[in-house]
Design a protein around this motif. Structure first.
Motif, PDB file in Angstrom:
ATOM      1  N   ARG C   3       0.838  -1.187   0.000  1.00  0.00           N
ATOM      2  CA  ARG C   3       0.000   0.000   0.000  1.00  0.00           C
ATOM      3  C   ARG C   3       0.874   1.237   0.000  1.00  0.00           C
ATOM      4  NH1 ARG C   3      -2.696  -0.849   4.471  1.00  0.00           N
ATOM      5  NH2 ARG C   3      -2.218   0.980   5.703  1.00  0.00           N
ATOM      6  N   LEU C   4       0.640   2.122  -0.987  1.00  0.00           N
ATOM      7  CA  LEU C   4       1.307   3.422  -1.004  1.00  0.00           C
ATOM      8  C   LEU C   4       0.236   4.486  -0.775  1.00  0.00           C
ATOM      9  CD1 LEU C   4       3.371   1.598  -2.694  1.00  0.00           C
ATOM     10  CD2 LEU C   4       4.019   3.714  -3.793  1.00  0.00           C
ATOM     11  N   GLU C   5       0.465   5.345   0.242  1.00  0.00           N
ATOM     12  CA  GLU C   5      -0.514   6.382   0.558  1.00  0.00           C
ATOM     13  C   GLU C   5       0.101   7.756   0.342  1.00  0.00           C
ATOM     14  OE1 GLU C   5      -1.654   5.856   4.577  1.00  0.00           O
ATOM     15  OE2 GLU C   5      -2.792   4.022   4.218  1.00  0.00           O
ATOM     16  N   ASP C  19       1.604  12.464  -5.308  1.00  0.00           N
ATOM     17  CA  ASP C  19       0.394  11.930  -4.668  1.00  0.00           C
ATOM     18  C   ASP C  19       0.011  10.557  -5.186  1.00  0.00           C
ATOM     19  OD1 ASP C  19      -0.991  15.221  -4.632  1.00  0.00           O
ATOM     20  OD2 ASP C  19      -0.074  14.070  -3.004  1.00  0.00           O
ATOM     21  N   ILE C  20       0.936   9.629  -5.005  1.00  0.00           N
ATOM     22  CA  ILE C  20       0.658   8.272  -5.476  1.00  0.00           C
ATOM     23  C   ILE C  20      -0.153   7.514  -4.427  1.00  0.00           C
ATOM     24  CG2 ILE C  20       1.688   6.061  -6.113  1.00  0.00           C
ATOM     25  CD1 ILE C  20       2.227   8.074  -8.202  1.00  0.00           C
ATOM     26  N   ASN C  21      -1.271   6.985  -4.844  1.00  0.00           N
ATOM     27  CA  ASN C  21      -2.034   6.065  -3.995  1.00  0.00           C
ATOM     28  C   ASN C  21      -2.181   4.770  -4.757  1.00  0.00           C
ATOM     29  OD1 ASN C  21      -3.082   7.440  -1.452  1.00  0.00           O
ATOM     30  ND2 ASN C  21      -3.448   8.982  -3.039  1.00  0.00           N
ATOM     31  N   GLY C  56       4.309  10.899   2.584  1.00  0.00           N
ATOM     32  CA  GLY C  56       3.370   9.800   2.399  1.00  0.00           C
ATOM     33  C   GLY C  56       3.877   8.563   3.110  1.00  0.00           C
ATOM     34  N   ARG C  57       3.181   7.468   2.957  1.00  0.00           N
ATOM     35  CA  ARG C  57       3.574   6.246   3.667  1.00  0.00           C
ATOM     36  C   ARG C  57       3.560   5.057   2.731  1.00  0.00           C
ATOM     37  NH1 ARG C  57      -0.101   6.265   8.962  1.00  0.00           N
ATOM     38  NH2 ARG C  57       1.636   5.167   9.888  1.00  0.00           N
ATOM     39  N   VAL C  58       4.448   4.116   3.029  1.00  0.00           N
ATOM     40  CA  VAL C  58       4.531   2.891   2.236  1.00  0.00           C
ATOM     41  C   VAL C  58       4.439   1.710   3.186  1.00  0.00           C
ATOM     42  CG1 VAL C  58       5.973   1.497   0.719  1.00  0.00           C
ATOM     43  CG2 VAL C  58       5.981   3.987   0.489  1.00  0.00           C
ATOM     44  N   ILE C  63       4.232  -4.001   7.241  1.00  0.00           N
ATOM     45  CA  ILE C  63       5.408  -3.321   7.784  1.00  0.00           C
ATOM     46  C   ILE C  63       5.524  -1.962   7.108  1.00  0.00           C
ATOM     47  CG2 ILE C  63       7.884  -3.467   8.145  1.00  0.00           C
ATOM     48  CD1 ILE C  63       7.679  -6.457   7.555  1.00  0.00           C
ATOM     49  N   GLU C  64       5.707  -0.902   7.932  1.00  0.00           N
ATOM     50  CA  GLU C  64       5.862   0.408   7.303  1.00  0.00           C
ATOM     51  C   GLU C  64       7.314   0.643   6.936  1.00  0.00           C
ATOM     52  OE1 GLU C  64       4.202   3.717   9.324  1.00  0.00           O
ATOM     53  OE2 GLU C  64       4.876   5.103   7.739  1.00  0.00           O
ATOM     54  N   LEU C  65       7.520   1.191   5.754  1.00  0.00           N
ATOM     55  CA  LEU C  65       8.877   1.489   5.301  1.00  0.00           C
ATOM     56  C   LEU C  65       9.256   2.899   5.719  1.00  0.00           C
ATOM     57  CD1 LEU C  65       9.516   0.217   1.673  1.00  0.00           C
ATOM     58  CD2 LEU C  65      10.775  -0.320   3.741  1.00  0.00           C
ATOM     59  N   ASN C  66      10.251   2.989   6.623  1.00  0.00           N
ATOM     60  CA  ASN C  66      10.766   4.311   6.971  1.00  0.00           C
ATOM     61  C   ASN C  66      12.265   4.180   7.207  1.00  0.00           C
ATOM     62  OD1 ASN C  66      10.851   2.935   9.370  1.00  0.00           O
ATOM     63  ND2 ASN C  66       8.940   3.839  10.101  1.00  0.00           N
ATOM     64  N   ASP C  67      12.853   5.078   8.053  1.00  0.00           N
ATOM     65  CA  ASP C  67      14.295   5.020   8.213  1.00  0.00           C
ATOM     66  C   ASP C  67      14.753   3.860   9.087  1.00  0.00           C
ATOM     67  OD1 ASP C  67      14.570   8.610   8.206  1.00  0.00           O
ATOM     68  OD2 ASP C  67      14.924   7.144   6.624  1.00  0.00           O
TER      69      ASP C  67
END
Lengths: 299, 279, 242
Positions: C3-5, C19-21, C56-58, C63-67
């Motif tokens: 999911r890409l928000e 603004d990819i969803n 945005g969030r992936v 699992i959320e992709l961040n740092d």
């Protein structure tokens, strides 16, 4: 290389070869004649074997003399110097491309400081500050002095007479630190020459960065850097003569001592040149073999 | 990280590094401003460590690898008189003073001439030998000259060993001539024989010996030594006991004629040549 | 599954993703197409963190992709990727290419990894090449090795970034066949490609991107016969004419 093309081309090359060869012979002969005419010098090659090995007139025992000790010293410096310098170079090379800013700074400072200061000055700074302070602290000489048996022999073969071991190790450290700076840059360039795609592929199969470095990038980097590394290594052999400033009797210094004492400068120095050539050429052959071996996968 | 920040950090790192080195270096030489005299150290250690480099006939290597020469005799005698062993540590000339200053050996007995510049860094004892300068000149290139000042012409090339009084002498006597500095005397002398340079300045007995074996290609234009220099033991600064000790030793050995006898043996005589020369 | 928000990404001043969803469910096969520079590669590379999204969030399998490097590592174990330039490891044999991941990242034993690799090499129909080096293989074979290599990590999602664009025409089919096999086995796939025949066969959903935006998204039948946006129509007319 050439033979398949056609009779015309082959014929032309052969003719050119002969002309060049002839020219070289003529020049060499001319220089030889001029040198012999102008230079007044009594040749006496017996100086070389005399100072290589000495036979005790009373007991008839043979032992190694100055020049031989010099050769040992230079070989030891080359071997250990290369090993240590390579290790430092590998570590520093990785630091240079690290994500950690501190590691990058430290390695960059090390490289720039070492490469931009003349070797003489570097020796004085590093040796007289670092080595001769750290060595006694580490107590290596004392430890070595109380070994015996097989261990002692191993130490003496690897590092020379125990009495001089502190000095030798200090000089070795300076030499290794000096050369490692150049190795670092060569390895860094090698790492950076591996395409980004390799990093991405390694990452995408779940490998952490250090494992990608270890299994994917570094092997490729090393294979590419063997020629320049070998070149730098050969430089190391020749640079090793700087240790005479810190009382290490390497081949160049020993030879100079003999040359001064006997006044047979040419014989000694030609001999020394030949020995250095043999050492360097052997290294160059080894590196070429390594190159071939490592590239079997990457035709 | 932006560029200015990086440069700044690198600069700081560099300054810190050099500062540390400088401080430690100063402290290093400072520690050797002995809490105790080197004489005590030698006594405790039981070995006298002498730094030297090779000049004929000051210090040479015999065929069996031993050290031989005037300095060797002097150093061995000093150690014997002190009741300790002797150890000679050959060091390339350029590194000899730094090595002394950092404690690699106790004293330098290497035919080192007293000069004010050197005296700023190390101490000298009183002289134990004095050598004079002589010239070995090429018979074909510059025949018939009789004084050092005769060489003071711009078309004449003189050689001397770098870092020695030969250079000072050449510059003083013949400033107009071209000066070529050599790392090794043998090379310079060979150039003089070949005629590549016109003359070579060096301390006696080097020029005489070179002339003697040159089969006439070299000659001695000046018969008497000039620009005499004084050779002394060199030691670290801040050690009054050592200076007094070596001074008195030298005075004693001059008084009983031992120093002169040894000096004549090596510098004037030739009996020792079969130990090194290869015929 | 994926999911890409509201994902945005810039390269300097240039905005690559706007603004990819985007959502992909388990077992779905999505084909992403569009003109070059439209952000297709950038978008899928955000899914395994080869690119970092800036806003945005992936989410990948929850699992959320961040740092957080642990998250990134976990995601990369679940997401396989096949690159346009293959990116095989030239100094390792085909077999070693495949077993490197399992051994070093999943800490599998060597024997186990070897047999897993051989099984997958059979699946892509080149088991006999196991001892060869990538340099000795044709382009089509190399890409199939790349597919096997990713499959060895037993991922939940496979990403394909223009997998056939660097291949000679006669080798495209063998690679597409392997991909079709994979799709039929139920793997969740996101494929960036110009191969419309393949798309029609395999895709559950077609996504068209242009200038960093998802312009249109529809099942293949609808997408090809009745595209809604003019830009989609333009693109299709260009790409389907040859």
């Amino acid at each position: 290389m050439m033979s398949s093309r056609g009779r015309g081309k082959t014929f032309r090359l052969v003719w050119l070869d002969a002309v060049l060869l002839g020219l070289i012979v003529v020049v060499v002969l001319y220089l030889w004649r001029r040198a012999s005419a102008e230079v007044f010098y009594r040749w006496d090659w017996s100086v070389v074997p005399e100072y290589l090995f000495y036979q005790n007139p009373e007991t008839g025992d043979w032992r190694a003399n100055l020049l031989m000790h010099g050769i040992y010293a230079t070989l030891r410096l080359t071997f250990w110097g290369t090993l240590i310098a390579l290790i430092i170079g590998l570590v520093m090379g990785c630091c240079r491309v690290s994500r950690n800013l501190f590691l990058r700074l430290v390695s960059r400072t090390y490289v720039e400081a070492t490469r931009n200061i003349p070797p003489l000055v570097l020796i004085f700074i590093v040796y007289f500050f670092v080595s001769s302070q750290i060595m006694p602290l580490l107590g290596i000489a004392d430890w070595a002095r109380q070994t015996d048996g097989a261990l002692r022999t191993m130490i003496e073969v690897s590092f020379g007479p125990i009495a001089l071991i502190e000095n030798f190790l200090s000089g070795l450290l300076v030499l290794a630190l000096f050369e490692a700076a150049y190795f670092t840059e060569i390895i860094r360039a090698g790492i950076q020459s591996v395409e980004k795609g390799q990093w991405e592929a390694g990452g995408s199969i779940g490998l952490p960065r250090y494992k990608v470095m270890r299994y994917v990038v570094m092997p490729q980097a090393i294979q590419r850097t063997i020629p320049p590394l070998a070149g730098q290594l050969i430089s190391l052999v020749k640079d090793s003569s700087m240790v005479s400033l810190i009382s290490i009797q390497d081949l160049t210094y020993s030879g100079t001592q003999v040359a001064i004492s006997t006044r047979k400068v040419f014989e000694i120095w030609i001999f020394i040149a030949v020995v250095y050539f043999v050492i360097c050429f052997s290294l160059s052959l080894v590196s070429r073999w390594l190159e071939r071996r490592m590239s079997r996968g990457l035709q | 990280m932006n560029k200015t920040k990086r440069t700044l950090v690198s600069l700081i790192a560099g300054v810190v590094l050099i500062g540390m080195t400088g401080a430690a270096w100063a402290q290093n030489t400072g520690t050797n401003l002995a809490s105790e005299s080197v004489i005590e150290i030698i006594k405790k250690r039981g070995v006298l460590r002498i730094g030297l480099d090779f000049f004929v006939p000051w210090a040479m290597r015999a065929k069996n690898g031993d050290f031989v020469g005037f300095e060797i005799d002097v150093g061995t005698r000093v150690a014997k008189d002190m009741g300790v062993e002797v150890e000679f540590i050959p060091t390339a000339w350029d590194g000899i003073i730094p090595a002394l200053m950092s404690g690699k050996f106790d004293v330098v007995i290497a035919g080192m001439s007293i000069t004010p510049e050197r005296h700023l860094r190390i101490n000298f004892s009183e002289p134990y030998a004095s050598s004079g300068m002589l010239i070995a000149a090429n018979s074909k290139n510059v025949p018939g000259l009789t004084r050092a000042s005769d060489f003071n012409k711009p078309n004449i090339t003189i050689g001397a060993k770098r870092g020695t009084t030969g250079v000072d002498s050449a510059q003083k006597q013949a400033p107009l001539a071209k000066l070529r500095q050599y790392d090794e005397e043998v090379v310079g002398m060979q150039d003089a024989i070949n005629g590549t340079i016109d003359a070579y300045f060096s301390s006696s007995p080097v020029p005489e010996r070179a002339v003697a074996s040159s089969e006439g290609r070299l000659y001695l234009p000046v018969k008497e030594t000039f620009d005499g220099s004084l050779e002394s033991f060199a030691m670290r600064k801040g050690d009054p006991d050592a200076i007094v000790f070596f001074n008195n030793w030298i005075r004693l050995r001059k008084h009983d004629g031992w120093l002169k006898e040894r000096h004549d043996y090596w510098f004037i005589g030739n009996d020792w040549s079969d130990q090194v020369d290869v015929k | 599954m994926i999911r890409l928000e509201n994902v945005n990404k810039w390269f300097g001043d240039f905005q690559a993703l706007k603004d990819i969803n985007f959502t992909v469910g388990q077992g779905e096969r999505v084909v992403v197409c569009g003109p070059s520079g439209s952000g297709k590669s950038t978008m899928i590379r955000c899914i395994n963190r080869l690119e970092e999204h800036e806003s945005g969030r992936v989410f990948v399998d929850g699992i959320e992709l961040n740092d957080d490097t642990k998250n990134i590592a976990a995601v990369r174990l679940e997401v396989g990727m096949v690159f346009q330039q293959f990116n095989l490891f030239p100094h390792l044999t085909v077999l070693e290419n495949c077993t490197l991941g399992p051994i070093q990242a999943r800490h599998m034993a060597r024997d186990e990894a070897d047999s897993l690799a051989m099984k997958l090499l059979e699946q892509v129909r080149i088991p006999e090449q196991a001892r060869k080096y990538p340099g000795q293989l044709s382009g089509g074979q190399q890409q199939r090795v790349a597919i096997a290599r990713s499959l060895c990590m037993e991922p939940k999602v496979m990403l394909f970034d223009e997998p056939t664009s660097a291949l000679d025409p006669e080798m495209i089919k063998e690679v597409l066949d392997s991909m079709i096999d994979l799709a039929e086995s139920g793997m969740t796939m996101i494929v960036v490609t110009h191969e419309m025949g393949f798309a029609r066969t395999v895709a559950d959903e077609m996504v068209f991107m242009d200038e960093g935006r998802i312009v249109e998204s529809a099942p293949p039948d609808e997408f090809f016969s009745a595209p809604k946006s003019d830009r989609t129509k333009l693109f299709l007319s260009q790409i389907l004419s040859h």
